[in-house]
Every structure is written in structure tokens, then in C-alpha cells.
Motif scaffolding. Sequence first.
Motif, PDB file in Angstrom:
ATOM      1  N   SER A   7       1.036  -1.134  -0.055  1.00 26.04           N
ATOM      2  CA  SER A   7       0.107   0.148  -0.102  1.00 26.04           C
ATOM      3  C   SER A   7       0.972   1.342  -0.280  1.00 26.04           C
ATOM      4  O   SER A   7       1.223   1.679   1.094  1.00 26.04           O
ATOM      5  CB  SER A   7      -0.952  -0.036   1.248  1.00 26.04           C
ATOM      6  N   GLU A  11      -2.272   6.127  -1.560  1.00 25.41           N
ATOM      7  CA  GLU A  11      -3.240   5.147  -1.775  1.00 25.41           C
ATOM      8  C   GLU A  11      -4.308   4.712  -1.130  1.00 25.41           C
ATOM      9  O   GLU A  11      -3.879   3.841  -0.085  1.00 25.41           O
ATOM     10  CB  GLU A  11      -2.532   3.962  -2.508  1.00 25.41           C
ATOM     11  N   VAL A  13      -7.292   2.614   0.599  1.00 24.05           N
ATOM     12  CA  VAL A  13      -7.656   1.154   0.380  1.00 24.05           C
ATOM     13  C   VAL A  13      -8.926   1.381   1.112  1.00 24.05           C
ATOM     14  O   VAL A  13      -9.156   1.431   2.566  1.00 24.05           O
ATOM     15  CB  VAL A  13      -6.675   0.088   0.822  1.00 24.05           C
ATOM     16  N   THR A 114      -5.226   4.761   4.577  1.00 28.83           N
ATOM     17  CA  THR A 114      -4.405   5.504   3.619  1.00 28.83           C
ATOM     18  C   THR A 114      -2.917   5.352   4.008  1.00 28.83           C
ATOM     19  O   THR A 114      -2.861   6.076   5.263  1.00 28.83           O
ATOM     20  CB  THR A 114      -4.681   6.717   3.028  1.00 28.83           C
TER      21      THR A 114
END
Length: 155
Positions: A7, A11, A13, A114
Motif C-alpha cells: 500500500s 493510495e 484502500v 491510506t
Amino acid sequence: MRLIELSPPGEKVVTGTMLFTTDDIIRFAKQFDPQPFHVDVEVARHYVSGALCASGWHTCAGWMKTFLAYWAQESGRLIAEGQQPPKLGPSPGFQKLQWLRPVYAGDSITYSVTMVDSRPLATRPGTFINRTLNEGVNQDGQLVMRYEGSVLEFE
């Protein structure tokens, strides 16, 4: 594999969605946060929120519930692909917890995590601390809760 590789910073999730029902709100509040606006529908109508709403701690528990389910599934996926999932440990704490708007009965909150950054711990070789931004958004796209978290990771 490190979590920061899985991750990358920035980004987001999505970890899952949780529906808050009247029964769930009252059950949680009676056990952990028995304030009148969390446990009594009629009394809650006369409080600032105007209706029964979930405890902020309930919304945070929802984040943890969806994250753990997501992480179990993600770990299983990585193992099935022949990869070793990151070894995550306990959290040393969180900062800047915000309950930005009430979560009412019938609301569905979608949670996310994140990655912000990751660094090695100087005092424990092979151990890292990962900083994350964790959020919950209702079905109307409104941010209802947010906090900065941290979790340890071990090689």
C-alpha cells in the motif's frame, strides 16, 4: 514484503462497509457509552443531533472490524499467490481523532485506510512503524470520522 510496498503512500484502500442499525447502536451504547442520545430513541430527538446516533467509539470499532476482515482476506490472497504478507502487530496509538458528523440508524459507513509513511524503529531492528490516515464516509459521501493511526510491522 513490507506494508508500504503493498500500500504505497497516498493510495486509499477501502476496507469495507458497515450498516448501523437502531438495535446495534443501542446495544453498543448500553455496554460502552450509555449516554441518553445513544440509548433512547425518544430522548435523542431532543438532543443536538435530533435523532438516535451511534457512539463515536462505535464508529471507530466499525473501522477496526472492517479492517481486520479486509486484512484477513488480503493476507489469504497473498499466501495463495505464494507471498508472505506483512507481519502487523499492535498499534502504539493514534492522533487527531475526529467525529465529524453523527452516524444515524440506517447509515452505511464505508471505511478506508491510506498509508502516510513508514520508518524503522531505531530501538528495535527489523521493526517499523507505519502511519496511516483512517476514515469513514457515509452513504452520501460525507466524512463522518477520521484519525491518524500507527501500527507496528515486524520483519
